[in-house]
Motif scaffolding. Structure first.
Motif, PDB file in Angstrom:
ATOM      1  N   ASN A 102       0.821  -1.212   0.000  1.00  0.00           N
ATOM      2  CA  ASN A 102       0.000   0.000   0.000  1.00  0.00           C
ATOM      3  C   ASN A 102       0.855   1.262   0.000  1.00  0.00           C
ATOM      4  O   ASN A 102       0.433   2.297  -0.523  1.00  0.00           O
ATOM      5  CB  ASN A 102      -0.938  -0.005   1.205  1.00  0.00           C
ATOM      6  CG  ASN A 102      -2.092  -0.962   1.035  1.00  0.00           C
ATOM      7  OD1 ASN A 102      -3.105  -0.643   0.417  1.00  0.00           O
ATOM      8  ND2 ASN A 102      -1.952  -2.164   1.580  1.00  0.00           N
ATOM      9  N   GLU A 124      -8.649   4.591   0.156  1.00  0.00           N
ATOM     10  CA  GLU A 124      -8.712   3.307   0.852  1.00  0.00           C
ATOM     11  C   GLU A 124      -7.320   2.761   1.148  1.00  0.00           C
ATOM     12  O   GLU A 124      -7.128   2.048   2.141  1.00  0.00           O
ATOM     13  CB  GLU A 124      -9.519   2.306   0.022  1.00  0.00           C
ATOM     14  CG  GLU A 124     -10.998   2.652  -0.067  1.00  0.00           C
ATOM     15  CD  GLU A 124     -11.811   1.580  -0.761  1.00  0.00           C
ATOM     16  OE1 GLU A 124     -11.292   0.451  -0.914  1.00  0.00           O
ATOM     17  OE2 GLU A 124     -12.952   1.855  -1.157  1.00  0.00           O
ATOM     18  N   ASN A 125      -6.350   3.067   0.295  1.00  0.00           N
ATOM     19  CA  ASN A 125      -4.981   2.621   0.566  1.00  0.00           C
ATOM     20  C   ASN A 125      -4.432   3.269   1.832  1.00  0.00           C
ATOM     21  O   ASN A 125      -3.739   2.615   2.622  1.00  0.00           O
ATOM     22  CB  ASN A 125      -4.073   2.961  -0.624  1.00  0.00           C
ATOM     23  CG  ASN A 125      -4.314   2.056  -1.808  1.00  0.00           C
ATOM     24  OD1 ASN A 125      -4.302   0.840  -1.686  1.00  0.00           O
ATOM     25  ND2 ASN A 125      -4.553   2.639  -2.966  1.00  0.00           N
ATOM     26  N   GLN A 127      -6.241   4.321   4.341  1.00  0.00           N
ATOM     27  CA  GLN A 127      -6.966   3.697   5.450  1.00  0.00           C
ATOM     28  C   GLN A 127      -6.375   2.329   5.785  1.00  0.00           C
ATOM     29  O   GLN A 127      -6.223   1.975   6.959  1.00  0.00           O
ATOM     30  CB  GLN A 127      -8.444   3.567   5.088  1.00  0.00           C
ATOM     31  CG  GLN A 127      -9.156   4.894   4.871  1.00  0.00           C
ATOM     32  CD  GLN A 127     -10.489   4.738   4.179  1.00  0.00           C
ATOM     33  OE1 GLN A 127     -11.044   3.642   4.101  1.00  0.00           O
ATOM     34  NE2 GLN A 127     -11.017   5.832   3.643  1.00  0.00           N
ATOM     35  N   SER A 128      -6.029   1.570   4.746  1.00  0.00           N
ATOM     36  CA  SER A 128      -5.413   0.257   4.978  1.00  0.00           C
ATOM     37  C   SER A 128      -4.058   0.400   5.653  1.00  0.00           C
ATOM     38  O   SER A 128      -3.709  -0.389   6.545  1.00  0.00           O
ATOM     39  CB  SER A 128      -5.252  -0.489   3.649  1.00  0.00           C
ATOM     40  OG  SER A 128      -6.513  -0.764   3.069  1.00  0.00           O
ATOM     41  N   SER A 176     -14.030  -4.889  -9.407  1.00  0.00           N
ATOM     42  CA  SER A 176     -14.724  -4.829  -8.120  1.00  0.00           C
ATOM     43  C   SER A 176     -16.071  -5.537  -8.190  1.00  0.00           C
ATOM     44  O   SER A 176     -16.470  -6.233  -7.249  1.00  0.00           O
ATOM     45  CB  SER A 176     -14.918  -3.370  -7.692  1.00  0.00           C
ATOM     46  OG  SER A 176     -13.676  -2.728  -7.509  1.00  0.00           O
ATOM     47  N   GLU A 190     -14.331  -6.835   8.849  1.00  0.00           N
ATOM     48  CA  GLU A 190     -14.071  -5.578   9.552  1.00  0.00           C
ATOM     49  C   GLU A 190     -15.092  -5.342  10.659  1.00  0.00           C
ATOM     50  O   GLU A 190     -14.755  -4.802  11.724  1.00  0.00           O
ATOM     51  CB  GLU A 190     -14.078  -4.425   8.546  1.00  0.00           C
ATOM     52  CG  GLU A 190     -12.914  -4.474   7.568  1.00  0.00           C
ATOM     53  CD  GLU A 190     -13.005  -3.431   6.472  1.00  0.00           C
ATOM     54  OE1 GLU A 190     -11.981  -3.175   5.811  1.00  0.00           O
ATOM     55  OE2 GLU A 190     -14.099  -2.867   6.277  1.00  0.00           O
ATOM     56  N   TYR A 220     -12.771   3.135  10.748  1.00  0.00           N
ATOM     57  CA  TYR A 220     -13.941   2.498  10.132  1.00  0.00           C
ATOM     58  C   TYR A 220     -14.995   3.537   9.745  1.00  0.00           C
ATOM     59  O   TYR A 220     -15.749   3.334   8.786  1.00  0.00           O
ATOM     60  CB  TYR A 220     -14.543   1.463  11.079  1.00  0.00           C
ATOM     61  CG  TYR A 220     -15.566   0.581  10.399  1.00  0.00           C
ATOM     62  CD1 TYR A 220     -15.151  -0.418   9.520  1.00  0.00           C
ATOM     63  CD2 TYR A 220     -16.931   0.760  10.602  1.00  0.00           C
ATOM     64  CE1 TYR A 220     -16.072  -1.218   8.867  1.00  0.00           C
ATOM     65  CE2 TYR A 220     -17.855  -0.035   9.954  1.00  0.00           C
ATOM     66  CZ  TYR A 220     -17.425  -1.020   9.090  1.00  0.00           C
ATOM     67  OH  TYR A 220     -18.339  -1.807   8.431  1.00  0.00           O
ATOM     68  N   ARG A 223     -14.212   4.418   6.440  1.00  0.00           N
ATOM     69  CA  ARG A 223     -14.693   3.367   5.542  1.00  0.00           C
ATOM     70  C   ARG A 223     -16.161   3.610   5.179  1.00  0.00           C
ATOM     71  O   ARG A 223     -16.559   3.496   4.016  1.00  0.00           O
ATOM     72  CB  ARG A 223     -14.554   2.005   6.219  1.00  0.00           C
ATOM     73  CG  ARG A 223     -13.138   1.442   6.233  1.00  0.00           C
ATOM     74  CD  ARG A 223     -12.841   0.767   4.915  1.00  0.00           C
ATOM     75  NE  ARG A 223     -11.782  -0.202   5.010  1.00  0.00           N
ATOM     76  CZ  ARG A 223     -10.568  -0.033   4.528  1.00  0.00           C
ATOM     77  NH1 ARG A 223     -10.242   1.109   3.945  1.00  0.00           N
ATOM     78  NH2 ARG A 223      -9.672  -0.987   4.618  1.00  0.00           N
ATOM     79  N   SER A 227     -15.907   4.068   1.411  1.00  0.00           N
ATOM     80  CA  SER A 227     -15.734   2.721   0.860  1.00  0.00           C
ATOM     81  C   SER A 227     -17.092   2.142   0.485  1.00  0.00           C
ATOM     82  O   SER A 227     -17.963   1.964   1.339  1.00  0.00           O
ATOM     83  CB  SER A 227     -15.039   1.814   1.882  1.00  0.00           C
ATOM     84  OG  SER A 227     -14.944   0.507   1.383  1.00  0.00           O
TER      85      SER A 227
END
Length: 277
Positions: A102, A124-125, A127-128, A176, A190, A220, A223, A227
């Motif tokens: 990431n 999102e990267n 967040q990861s 996706s 999650e 989250y 997210r 997300s």
């Protein structure tokens, strides 16, 4: 006699110049492979540990309380100590793989730009990366913490030819859609992590459980805002249990659903604008 300056031209060193993009691809690939490989081996040790729960959990506490003095490998030799720490090592190497992969993606996406904090938090990267860093420094280990990373690494590796050669958003969207079931598993994992952290906090399992719960809940929340798979999965859960909600809580329940519907619509509108370009 007038002195002159002699210009000396150095011979160029023979050999190929290292390609920075090739190095980035290598680190990206190694990171994802590390996440999957170490994650799978850790999962085997994790479920084996689950199967013998009766040995290190007290039945008097309905198996909720852990006997921290229990040791599976009791020998004093070096290989016994290595076996004892192997699950922790595998767990941490899997997280390091997440950070490697990431981190490269973030660098490629933002190295020539000047992103705002909003841009980073919405990615999102990023967040990861934040979640992986949280698990790395926060202590504890769980299969459900690694499962989302393992699934996402699998998806990236199966699509690596496109990711290395193209930036077509339509292909990303189709990928996706093709893997929507895997993404739902990621979202459910999650949610399970949040529930486990709540339980650990209530049982005062360790001193960091409350901190991890607050930090992970904050991530989250990102997210849920940015997300799509997290939004759709939570919306599914809300719709499934909506009919059991008492009337006095119905208004709040519906407000949460409307919030998620609004986020999904915003994302859909943005996607249409991007695909038109």
């Amino acid at each position: 006699m007038v002195s002159t300056i002699q210009v000396i031209r150095k011979k160029a060193k023979s050999g190929k110049v290292a390609d920075p993009l090739a190095k980035q691809k290598l680190v990206w690939t190694i990171g994802h492979f590390l996440t999957i490989t170490c994650g799978l081996i850790f999962s085997i040790t994790y479920f084996f540990h689950v199967l013998i729960f009766f040995k290190y959990r007290s039945w008097k506490w309905l198996f909720l309380r852990v006997n921290k003095n229990y040791v599976f490998f009791t020998g004093a030799k070096w290989y016994n100590k290595l076996l004892k720490w192997t699950p922790q090592i595998l767990y941490r190497f899997a997280l390091i793989g997440v950070i490697m992969a990431n981190g490269i993606t973030m660098y490629q996406n933002w190295s020539h730009l000047n992103p705002t904090w909003f841009d980073l938090l919405a990615a999102e990267n990023f967040q990861s990366l934040a979640i992986a860093g949280l698990w790395l420094i926060g202590g504890g280990k769980s299969f459900y913490r690694l499962l989302p990373f393992m699934i996402l690494s699998y998806m990236h590796l199966t699509n690596r030819k496109h990711e290395f050669t193209s930036d077509d958003k339509k292909i990303d969207e189709q990928k996706s859609i093709d893997n929507k079931h895997l993404l739902h598993i990621v979202a459910y994992s999650e949610i399970i992590v949040i529930m486990a952290l709540i339980l650990d906090t209530l049982l005062m399992k360790n001193g960091s459980a409350g901190f991890l719960l607050v930090a992970y809940s904050s991530i989250y929340w990102l997210r849920l805002n940015f997300s799509s798979y997290a939004q759709v999965t939570v919306l599914r859960i809300l719709d499934k249990f909506g009919k059991h909600v008492p009337a006095k809580y119905r208004e709040k329940w519906d407000s949460i659903r409307n919030f998620l519907y609004g986020k999904i619509k915003e994302r859909s509108d943005r996607r249409k604008k991007v695909l038109r370009k």
